[in-house]
Motif scaffolding. Sequence first.
Motif, short mmCIF file in Angstrom:
data_model
loop_
_atom_site.label_atom_id
_atom_site.label_comp_id
_atom_site.label_asym_id
_atom_site.label_seq_id
_atom_site.Cartn_x
_atom_site.Cartn_y
_atom_site.Cartn_z
N LEU A 99 0.91 -1.29 -0.04
CA LEU A 99 0.15 0.03 -0.02
C LEU A 99 0.80 1.21 -0.04
N PHE A 100 1.87 1.26 0.62
CA PHE A 100 2.91 2.19 0.64
C PHE A 100 3.37 2.52 -0.72
N GLY A 101 3.71 1.35 -1.38
CA GLY A 101 4.06 1.51 -2.75
C GLY A 101 2.99 2.20 -3.93
N VAL A 102 1.80 2.05 -3.54
CA VAL A 102 0.64 2.77 -4.46
C VAL A 102 0.88 4.04 -4.06
N CYS A 103 0.74 4.39 -2.77
CA CYS A 103 0.89 6.00 -2.18
C CYS A 103 1.81 6.80 -2.92
N LEU A 104 2.94 5.90 -2.70
CA LEU A 104 4.30 6.61 -3.21
C LEU A 104 4.12 6.98 -4.84
N ARG A 105 3.82 5.82 -5.40
CA ARG A 105 3.67 5.87 -6.85
C ARG A 105 2.87 7.12 -7.49
N ILE A 106 1.53 7.25 -6.68
CA ILE A 106 0.51 8.30 -7.05
C ILE A 106 0.92 9.76 -6.62
N LEU A 107 1.49 9.66 -5.24
CA LEU A 107 1.80 11.02 -4.56
C LEU A 107 3.06 11.59 -4.90
N GLY A 108 4.07 10.72 -5.14
CA GLY A 108 5.63 11.04 -5.80
C GLY A 108 6.10 11.77 -4.54
N ASN A 109 5.85 11.61 -3.38
CA ASN A 109 6.50 12.37 -2.37
C ASN A 109 6.40 11.10 -1.13
N ARG A 110 7.29 10.80 -0.61
CA ARG A 110 7.63 10.01 0.47
C ARG A 110 6.87 10.32 1.78
N SER A 111 7.09 11.69 2.08
CA SER A 111 6.66 12.13 3.38
C SER A 111 5.00 11.88 3.20
N GLU A 112 4.52 12.48 2.15
CA GLU A 112 3.03 12.56 2.00
C GLU A 112 2.49 10.97 1.79
N ALA A 113 3.49 10.33 1.21
CA ALA A 113 2.82 8.81 1.20
C ALA A 113 2.82 8.27 2.54
N GLU A 114 3.85 8.39 3.40
CA GLU A 114 3.82 7.97 4.66
C GLU A 114 2.78 8.66 5.45
N ASP A 115 2.37 9.70 5.36
CA ASP A 115 1.11 10.34 6.02
C ASP A 115 -0.14 9.71 5.34
N ALA A 116 -0.43 9.40 4.21
CA ALA A 116 -1.38 8.99 3.58
C ALA A 116 -1.58 7.56 4.03
N LEU A 117 -0.43 6.84 4.33
CA LEU A 117 -0.74 5.41 4.78
C LEU A 117 -1.23 5.31 6.00
N GLN A 118 -0.84 6.17 6.92
CA GLN A 118 -1.58 6.23 8.28
C GLN A 118 -3.02 6.62 8.03
N ASP A 119 -3.27 7.42 7.47
CA ASP A 119 -4.87 7.82 7.12
C ASP A 119 -5.62 6.38 6.44
N ILE A 120 -5.08 5.54 5.82
CA ILE A 120 -5.49 4.64 5.13
C ILE A 120 -5.93 3.62 5.94
N TYR A 121 -4.72 3.23 6.99
CA TYR A 121 -5.12 2.19 7.55
C TYR A 121 -6.03 2.56 9.11
N VAL A 122 -6.13 3.81 9.10
CA VAL A 122 -7.34 4.36 10.13
C VAL A 122 -8.88 3.97 9.12
N LYS A 123 -8.78 4.31 7.84
CA LYS A 123 -9.81 3.78 7.05
C LYS A 123 -10.29 2.33 7.32
N ILE A 124 -9.01 1.70 7.19
CA ILE A 124 -9.24 0.10 6.87
C ILE A 124 -9.84 -0.18 8.18
N TRP A 125 -9.40 0.15 9.42
CA TRP A 125 -9.72 -0.08 10.81
C TRP A 125 -11.27 0.13 10.80
N ASN A 126 -11.65 1.53 10.22
CA ASN A 126 -13.02 1.89 10.36
C ASN A 126 -14.10 1.26 9.40
N LYS A 127 -13.63 0.84 8.40
CA LYS A 127 -14.28 0.03 7.10
C LYS A 127 -14.26 -1.23 6.85
N ALA A 128 -13.57 -2.00 7.88
CA ALA A 128 -13.21 -3.39 7.67
C ALA A 128 -14.50 -4.12 7.83
#
Length: 179
Positions: free
Chosen positions: A32-61
């Motif tokens: 999932l980090f690879g997906v984020c990094l590929r789309i965002l092109g920014n490692r820091s933004e991808a790391e932040d996005a990954l945290q938000d994604i796992y919050v969504k996964i927790w809430n939408k599982a």
Amino acid sequence: MTPEGISELISRVALRDRSAFDRLYTSTSAKLFGVCLRILGNRSEAEDALQDIYVKIWNKADRFAVADTSPISWLVAIARNHSIDVLRARKPATAELEKAVGLAEPSLNPEQSAIASGETKRINECLDQLDSDRAAAVRGAYLNGESYDLLAIRHRVPLNTMRTWLRRSLMKLKECLER
């Protein structure tokens, strides 16, 4: 980890099982980090996005339907959609920041590079087995982060046809990669 194992972890996360969530994160975060990094092109933004994604996964599982979808496809769709939302919300960079982007680029170590090269080769071989327009649509949507609407316009097909193309292409890619 197998798709069945990931499905099981998602089901347990829906029941608020923290250890299952930890194992799901460990098993899927690199992809999932690879997906984020590929789309965002920014490692820091991808790391932040990954945290938000796992919050969504927790809430939408609890919304994951085991019979309808591959678990990886479901997780990647969440990552992709969130990354596109982040991209759309991004403020334009200043001219100085745009110049600085190319100065330092983190690179993979030799082991990571070899693994990534092998995976890339397998994926490209499977993409080459698709019709060229379908392969171009998959690359556009999932590697370049382009919207379904844009792809439908580019390929001169209705939006629902584009969705069908992508869904069927992903199923063919899944079969190819599982061989």
